[in-house]
Design an enzyme around this catalytic site. Structure first.
Site, PDB file in Angstrom:
ATOM      1  N   CYS A   2       0.823  -1.213   0.000  1.00 16.63           N
ATOM      2  CA  CYS A   2       0.000   0.000   0.000  1.00 16.63           C
ATOM      3  C   CYS A   2       0.862   1.271   0.000  1.00 16.63           C
ATOM      4  O   CYS A   2       1.950   1.288   0.582  1.00 16.63           O
ATOM      5  CB  CYS A   2      -0.864   0.026   1.238  1.00 16.63           C
ATOM      6  SG  CYS A   2      -1.887  -1.426   1.407  1.00 16.63           S
ATOM      7  N   ARG A  27       5.760  -0.332  -5.823  1.00 21.32           N
ATOM      8  CA  ARG A  27       5.579  -1.102  -4.593  1.00 21.32           C
ATOM      9  C   ARG A  27       4.581  -2.242  -4.776  1.00 21.32           C
ATOM     10  O   ARG A  27       4.481  -3.114  -3.931  1.00 21.32           O
ATOM     11  CB  ARG A  27       5.085  -0.185  -3.477  1.00 21.32           C
ATOM     12  CG  ARG A  27       6.096   0.854  -3.048  1.00 21.32           C
ATOM     13  CD  ARG A  27       5.418   1.965  -2.279  1.00 21.32           C
ATOM     14  NE  ARG A  27       4.687   1.451  -1.130  1.00 21.32           N
ATOM     15  CZ  ARG A  27       5.156   1.408   0.101  1.00 21.32           C
ATOM     16  NH1 ARG A  27       6.360   1.843   0.342  1.00 21.32           N
ATOM     17  NH2 ARG A  27       4.435   0.941   1.087  1.00 21.32           N
ATOM     18  N   TRP A  74      -2.883  -2.864  -1.479  1.00 20.41           N
ATOM     19  CA  TRP A  74      -2.468  -4.247  -1.714  1.00 20.41           C
ATOM     20  C   TRP A  74      -3.250  -5.056  -0.703  1.00 20.41           C
ATOM     21  O   TRP A  74      -3.056  -4.924   0.499  1.00 20.41           O
ATOM     22  CB  TRP A  74      -0.974  -4.377  -1.487  1.00 20.41           C
ATOM     23  CG  TRP A  74      -0.385  -5.677  -1.912  1.00 20.41           C
ATOM     24  CD1 TRP A  74      -0.227  -6.139  -3.186  1.00 20.41           C
ATOM     25  CD2 TRP A  74       0.152  -6.695  -1.057  1.00 20.41           C
ATOM     26  NE1 TRP A  74       0.373  -7.373  -3.171  1.00 20.41           N
ATOM     27  CE2 TRP A  74       0.625  -7.736  -1.889  1.00 20.41           C
ATOM     28  CE3 TRP A  74       0.286  -6.827   0.327  1.00 20.41           C
ATOM     29  CZ2 TRP A  74       1.198  -8.897  -1.386  1.00 20.41           C
ATOM     30  CZ3 TRP A  74       0.872  -7.975   0.818  1.00 20.41           C
ATOM     31  CH2 TRP A  74       1.328  -8.989  -0.029  1.00 20.41           C
ATOM     32  N   ASN A 100      -2.280   2.252   5.656  1.00 16.60           N
ATOM     33  CA  ASN A 100      -1.354   1.150   5.358  1.00 16.60           C
ATOM     34  C   ASN A 100      -1.196   0.348   6.639  1.00 16.60           C
ATOM     35  O   ASN A 100      -1.040   0.930   7.713  1.00 16.60           O
ATOM     36  CB  ASN A 100       0.035   1.677   4.972  1.00 16.60           C
ATOM     37  CG  ASN A 100       0.037   2.311   3.607  1.00 16.60           C
ATOM     38  OD1 ASN A 100      -0.972   2.306   2.908  1.00 16.60           O
ATOM     39  ND2 ASN A 100       1.179   2.854   3.222  1.00 16.60           N
ATOM     40  N   GLY A 101      -1.194  -0.968   6.528  1.00 14.87           N
ATOM     41  CA  GLY A 101      -0.984  -1.805   7.712  1.00 14.87           C
ATOM     42  C   GLY A 101      -2.209  -2.642   8.031  1.00 14.87           C
ATOM     43  O   GLY A 101      -3.068  -2.856   7.177  1.00 14.87           O
ATOM     44  N   GLU A 483      19.614 -17.764  -4.084  1.00 12.07           N
ATOM     45  CA  GLU A 483      19.226 -16.451  -4.607  1.00 12.07           C
ATOM     46  C   GLU A 483      18.936 -16.541  -6.110  1.00 12.07           C
ATOM     47  O   GLU A 483      17.974 -15.948  -6.601  1.00 12.07           O
ATOM     48  CB  GLU A 483      20.333 -15.428  -4.299  1.00 12.07           C
ATOM     49  CG  GLU A 483      20.106 -14.029  -4.830  1.00 12.07           C
ATOM     50  CD  GLU A 483      18.794 -13.390  -4.382  1.00 12.07           C
ATOM     51  OE1 GLU A 483      18.101 -13.928  -3.500  1.00 12.07           O
ATOM     52  OE2 GLU A 483      18.435 -12.345  -4.965  1.00 12.07           O
ATOM     53  N   LYS A 487      15.347 -15.550  -7.777  1.00 14.59           N
ATOM     54  CA  LYS A 487      15.226 -14.535  -8.850  1.00 14.59           C
ATOM     55  C   LYS A 487      14.437 -15.102 -10.014  1.00 14.59           C
ATOM     56  O   LYS A 487      13.542 -14.456 -10.545  1.00 14.59           O
ATOM     57  CB  LYS A 487      16.597 -14.095  -9.369  1.00 14.59           C
ATOM     58  CG  LYS A 487      17.392 -13.106  -8.571  1.00 14.59           C
ATOM     59  CD  LYS A 487      16.815 -11.737  -8.420  1.00 14.59           C
ATOM     60  CE  LYS A 487      15.866 -11.622  -7.287  1.00 14.59           C
ATOM     61  NZ  LYS A 487      16.261 -11.420  -5.971  1.00 14.59           N
ATOM     62  N   GLU A 490      10.597 -15.750  -9.139  1.00 13.79           N
ATOM     63  CA  GLU A 490       9.730 -14.607  -8.829  1.00 13.79           C
ATOM     64  C   GLU A 490       9.403 -13.755 -10.050  1.00 13.79           C
ATOM     65  O   GLU A 490       8.335 -13.148 -10.102  1.00 13.79           O
ATOM     66  CB  GLU A 490      10.292 -13.755  -7.694  1.00 13.79           C
ATOM     67  CG  GLU A 490      11.530 -12.974  -8.024  1.00 13.79           C
ATOM     68  CD  GLU A 490      12.037 -12.158  -6.850  1.00 13.79           C
ATOM     69  OE1 GLU A 490      11.225 -11.562  -6.133  1.00 13.79           O
ATOM     70  OE2 GLU A 490      13.266 -12.093  -6.673  1.00 13.79           O
ATOM     71  N   HIS A 506      20.159 -37.298  -2.103  1.00 13.98           N
ATOM     72  CA  HIS A 506      19.345 -37.821  -1.002  1.00 13.98           C
ATOM     73  C   HIS A 506      17.853 -37.659  -1.272  1.00 13.98           C
ATOM     74  O   HIS A 506      17.056 -37.641  -0.338  1.00 13.98           O
ATOM     75  CB  HIS A 506      19.751 -37.143   0.314  1.00 13.98           C
ATOM     76  CG  HIS A 506      21.167 -37.447   0.699  1.00 13.98           C
ATOM     77  ND1 HIS A 506      21.571 -38.688   1.130  1.00 13.98           N
ATOM     78  CD2 HIS A 506      22.295 -36.687   0.649  1.00 13.98           C
ATOM     79  CE1 HIS A 506      22.883 -38.676   1.359  1.00 13.98           C
ATOM     80  NE2 HIS A 506      23.342 -37.466   1.073  1.00 13.98           N
ATOM     81  N   LYS A 605       7.088  -4.732  -3.203  1.00 17.53           N
ATOM     82  CA  LYS A 605       8.467  -4.339  -2.900  1.00 17.53           C
ATOM     83  C   LYS A 605       8.738  -4.309  -1.404  1.00 17.53           C
ATOM     84  O   LYS A 605       9.815  -4.638  -0.949  1.00 17.53           O
ATOM     85  CB  LYS A 605       8.751  -2.969  -3.516  1.00 17.53           C
ATOM     86  CG  LYS A 605      10.194  -2.512  -3.381  1.00 17.53           C
ATOM     87  CD  LYS A 605      11.130  -3.395  -4.183  1.00 17.53           C
ATOM     88  CE  LYS A 605      12.582  -3.114  -3.933  1.00 17.53           C
ATOM     89  NZ  LYS A 605      13.419  -4.264  -4.344  1.00 17.53           N
TER      90      LYS A 605
HETATM   91  C1  F6R Z   1      13.141 -10.797  -3.679  1.00 17.96           C
HETATM   92  C2  F6R Z   1      12.813  -9.754  -2.742  1.00 17.96           C
HETATM   93  C3  F6R Z   1      12.245 -10.133  -1.425  1.00 17.96           C
HETATM   94  C4  F6R Z   1      12.845  -9.237  -0.322  1.00 17.96           C
HETATM   95  C5  F6R Z   1      12.175  -9.524   1.035  1.00 17.96           C
HETATM   96  C6  F6R Z   1      12.800  -8.711   2.143  1.00 17.96           C
HETATM   97  O1  F6R Z   1      13.721 -10.285  -4.834  1.00 17.96           O
HETATM   98  O2  F6R Z   1      12.979  -8.602  -3.016  1.00 17.96           O
HETATM   99  O3  F6R Z   1      12.472 -11.474  -1.147  1.00 17.96           O
HETATM  100  O4  F6R Z   1      14.214  -9.485  -0.264  1.00 17.96           O
HETATM  101  O5  F6R Z   1      10.814  -9.242   0.942  1.00 17.96           O
HETATM  102  O6  F6R Z   1      12.684  -7.345   1.890  1.00 17.96           O
HETATM  103  P1  F6R Z   1      13.573  -6.294   2.661  1.00 17.96           P
HETATM  104  O7  F6R Z   1      14.988  -6.532   2.258  1.00 17.96           O
HETATM  105  O8  F6R Z   1      13.060  -4.969   2.225  1.00 17.96           O
HETATM  106  O9  F6R Z   1      13.391  -6.543   4.133  1.00 17.96           O
END
Ligand code: F6R
Length: 610
Positions: A2, A27, A74, A100-101, A483, A487, A490, A506, A605
Site C-alpha cells: 500500500c 511497490r 495491496w 497502510n498496515g 538467490e 530470482k 519470482e 538424497h 516491494k
Molecule cells: C526478492 C525480494 C524479497 C525481499 C524480502 C525482504 O527479490 O525482493 O524477497 O528481499 O521481501 O525485503 P527487505 O529486504 O526490504 O526486508
C-alpha cells in the site's frame, strides 16, 4: 504494498496525488483511490486495478480542491475490489481515511460500532473501521477524534485523514508503518515513501511511531502520543527523482543489475578510512562487546535472508563466532536463545519489512545488541537498531532485489572483517589483503557484465521455456544458488528449486529427467572436483547443465552444455560476482516469456504485513 499520498495547498490536489501514487506503483498494488474536500463535502473516487483505471473514472470530474488524500492498496482484509479500495468514509461521508498496515482488533471494533452506533459497513476492510471510529468521536476537532480513535486501535498503521468540515487540513498518524511529511511553500505533503514526493519536495520530516502530524497549507506540526508538540529536524533528501527513473534501460531490474559496480564501490569506500581500515560511523559497538559475543543471529526475509546465508559463512570464518541464520517470520515465534552476549543482525533493503522488524524487537527484548544492514535511510529497522550499516545501493525500484543483495553481501564482508580483526582471529596482513581484493570487485563486475550479458541473453532465448529448473552448488555457491533460484521463480514464474549439490542424491535427484535444466555453480576452488562429480550425476540422467565457473577453470566444459565464466578472485568473495549471471539469466528468461519484470504478480516491494 500500500502507498499513501496526501496534499494540502493551493494547487489541484488531485493532480499531485495521482502523480505521487504513480511514483509508488513500483511497490505493487491492486486498486487505487482518492478523496478530496470540496465545497464542504468529501468527493471520493476509487477503482480496482491500475491508476489508469482511477484516472478514467475521474475523467473530467471537477475535482479542483487543494486538499486530498490518495492510496494504492495491496489487499490484506478483503479481496481487491472497488468497494475495498481506499479511501474509506464514515457513515455520513464526512470523514475519509487511507491506511497502510493492519488493525488487529478490527473485528471487535466492528462489532462495537455496529452494536453501539448502528454503523453499516460497506466493505470487508479493517480500514473502514478506522473511518467510522473517527466519525463517532468527531465533534469538529479532527485531531481529537483521531487521537480518540487510535487509542482504541491495535496493530500496525500509517493513516491519513481528512474531514469535510475542516477543508484545509490533513491529520496523519504512524505506528509501525512508514510515514513522512514533505515541506513545501504554501503547501505540505504526506506520504508513505519519499519517492512519491521527490518531484515536489526535498525537505521532509520522518514521522516516528505513535506520532500525529497535522498539515495545513502553511504548517506541519508533530505531536507525541501525549498530545505534546515535538520538534523534528528537517531531513534533506539527497537523491533526486531521476535516480528513480529507468535511464534508458528497458526495466528497472536491468538498470539496477548494471548499477551494482557503483553500489558496491560506494558501500565499500564509504566505509574505509584513509589508512584502509573500516570506518565505524554509526557503529557504537565497543571492542569489549565484540570480543564478548558468544553467538550471532542473522535474521531477514527473502533475498536479504540469502545475503545472511553468505554472511554466516563469512563471519564464522573471519570472526570465529557461531552464526545462525533465520527467516524473520520463524525467528520470533520459536523462543530463540538470545541474551546480552548475542549480536542480532537484521538485513533489510526497505527497512520496513514487518517480519524483520518484529524479530528485531523480540531480540532486543531478550537483551541482544542489534546491528542492522539497511538500504533505506531513516527506515524503521534502521531507527530501532543500536548500530546501522547502510548499503549504498540507492533506491531499488524493481520488485526483484539485485543491487540490494550484492551491497548487503559487501556489508557482510566488512562486518566479518571488522569483527575478526577486533577479536584477533585474523591479522592485519590478512585484513588488508582481503579489503584490497574487495576493492577489485567493482571493476571485475563491470567486466563480468560486459562479457556475459549478450551470452546470457542468447542462452535465455534457448532455455526460456523450461518448466522447472534446479540450482546447485556447494559452500558459498550453495547460498548463491538459493538467490539465483528465487530470482528466476519470482519474475519468470518457472518452478525453480535450489539445493546443496551434495544433498541432491538424497532425494531430489529423482526429479532429473532428460532435458531438465540444472544451473550449477562451481566457483570454489577447494570444492571444484566435488562439484564436477555432482554435475556428472545430473548429466548422467540427461540434465541440461548450465555452469558458472571462474575464468581459467575450464575442466567443467567437458561436463556442461554451456559455461559462463566470472573473473577469477579469492573463493570467499565469488558471491559478489557469481550471482550476477543468475540475475541476468532470470531477467532475460522473464523477458522472453513476456512477464511483467519490474512488477511480478503477487509480489510487493515492501512487505509491511505479517
Ligand atoms: C526478492 C525480494 C524479497 C525481499 C524480502 C525482504 O527479490 O525482493 O524477497 O528481499 O521481501 O525485503 P527487505 O529486504 O526490504 O526486508
Amino acid at each position: 504494498m500500500c502507498g499513501i499520498v496526501g496534499y494540502v495547498g493551493r494547487e489541484n490536489a488531485r493532480e499531485i496525488i495521482i502523480d505521487g501514487l504513480k511514483r509508488l506503483e513500483y511497490r505493487g498494488y491492486d486498486s487505487a483511490g482518492i478523496a478530496v474536500v470540496q465545497n464542504g463535502k468529501i468527493l471520493l473516487r476509487k477503482h480496482v486495478g491500475g491508476i489508469a483505471n482511477l484516472e478514467n473514472l475521474i475523467g473530467d470530474d471537477p475535482m479542483t480542491s487543494g486538499t486530498g488524500i490518495g492510496h494504492t492498496r495491496w489487499a490484506t482484509h478483503g479481496a481487491p475490489s472497488d468497494l475495498n479500495a481506499h479511501p474509506h468514509l464514515n457513515g455520513d461521508g464526512t470523514i475519509a481515511v487511507v491506511h497502510n498496515g493492519i488493525i488487529e482488533n478490527y473485528v471487535e471494533l466492528k462489532e462495537m460500532l455496529v452494536r453501539d452506533h448502528g454503523v453499516v459497513f460497506r466493505s470487508e476492510t479493517d480500514t473502514e473501521v478506522i473511518a467510522h471510529l473517527i466519525g463517532v468521536h468527531y465533534n469538529g476537532d479532527l485531531e481529537n477524534a483521531v487521537y480518540e480513535a487510535v487509542s482504541e486501535m491495535r496493530g500496525a498503521y500509517a493513516i491519513s485523514v481528512i474531514a469535510a468540515a475542516e477543508p484545509e487540513k490533513i491529520v496523519a498518524v504512524r505506528k509501525d508503518a512508514p510515514l513522512i511529511a514533505g515541506l513545501g511553500q504554501g503547501c505540505n505533503f504526506i506520504a508513505s515513501d519519499i519517492p512519491a514526493l521527490l518531484k515536489y519536495v526535498k525537505e521532509i520530516y520522518l514521522i516516528e511511531n505513535n506520532e500525529m502530524v497535522v498539515l495545513t497549507p502553511d504548517s506541519v506540526k508533530i505531536y507525541d502520543e501525549n498530545r505534546q508538540e515535538v520538534h523534528r529536524d528537517v531531513f534533506h533528501v539527497t537523491w533526486d527523482a531521476d535516480a528513480a527513473e529507468k535511464e534508458g534501460y528497458d526495466h528497472f531490474m536491468l538498470k539496477e543489475i548494471y548499477e551494482q559496480p557503483k553500489g558496491l564501490y560506494e558501500t565499500l569506500t564509504r566505509r574505509l578510512n584513509e589508512d584502509g581500515t573500516i570506518k565505524l560511523d554509526g557503529i557504537s559497538m565497543t571492542k569489549e562487546e565484540i570480543e564478548g559475543f558468544t553467538k550471532i543471529y542473522i535474521v531477514a526475509c527473502g533475498t536479504a535472508y540469502h545475503a545472511g546465508l553468505v554472511g554466516k559463512y563469512i563471519i564464522e570464518k573471519l570472526a570465529k563466532v557461531p552464526v545462525e541464520v533465520d527467516v524473520a517470520s520463524e525467528f520470533r515465534y520459536r523462543d530463540p536463545f538470545v541474551d546480552d552476549k548475542t549480536l542480532f543482525i537484521a538485513i533489510s533493503q526497505s527497512g520496513e519489512t514487518l517480519d524483520t522488524l518484529a524479530a528485531l524487537r523480540e531480540a532486543k527484548r531478550k537483551g541482544a545488541r542489534v546491528l542492522s544492514v539497511v538500504n533505506v535511510v531513516g527506515s524503521s529497522v534502521a531507527r530501532e537498531s543500536d548500530d546501522v550499516f547502510y548499503t549504498w545501493a540507492g533506491p531499488e525500484i524493481a520488485v526483484a532485489s539485485t543491487k540490494a543483495y550484492t551491497t548487503q553481501l559487501m556489508c557482510m564482508y566488512l562486518i566479518g572483517l571488522h569483527m575478526g580483526y577486533v577479536r584477533g582471529t585474523i591479522n592485519r596482513e590478512y585484513y588488508d589483503q582481503f579489503i584490497a581484493d574487495l576493492m577489485t570487485i567493482p571493476d571485475k563486475l563491470k567486466d563480468c557484465l560486459a562479457k556475459n550479458a549478450g551470452i546470457i541473453e542468447g542462452l535465455s532465448k534457448m532455455l526460456y521455456n523450461k518448466e522447472q529448473v534446479f540450482f546447485i552448488g556447494r559452500g558459498l555457491d550453495s547460498s548463491v544458488s538459493y538467490e539465483g533460484s528465487l530470482k528466476l521463480k519470482e519474475i519468470s514464474y518457472i518452478n525453480s528449486f535450489a539445493i546443496a549439490a551434495g544433498e541432491l542424491k538424497h532425494g531430489t535427484i529423482a526429479l532429473m529427467e532428460p532435458g531438465t535444466l540444472v544451473v550449477t555453480l562451481a566457483t570454489q576452488d577447494f570444492l571444484y572436483e566435488k562439484m564436477l562429480s555432482n554435475i556428472q550425476e545430473v548429466k548422467a540422467r540427461g540434465a541440461h547443465v548450465l555452469s558458472i565457473a571462474k575464468e581459467g577453470n575450464t575442466a567443467i566444459e567437458a561436463h556442461s552444455n554451456e559455461v559462463i565464466y566470472i573473473p577469477a578472485c579469492r573463493d570467499e568473495i565469488t558471491p559478489l560476482l557469481s550471482v550476477v549471471p543468475l540475475q541476468l539469466f532470470a531477467y532475460y528468461v522473464a523477458k522472453e516469456r513476456g512477464c511483467n519484470i519490474d512488477k511480478p504478480k503477487n509480489l510487493a516491494k515492501s512487505v509491511t504485513v505479517e
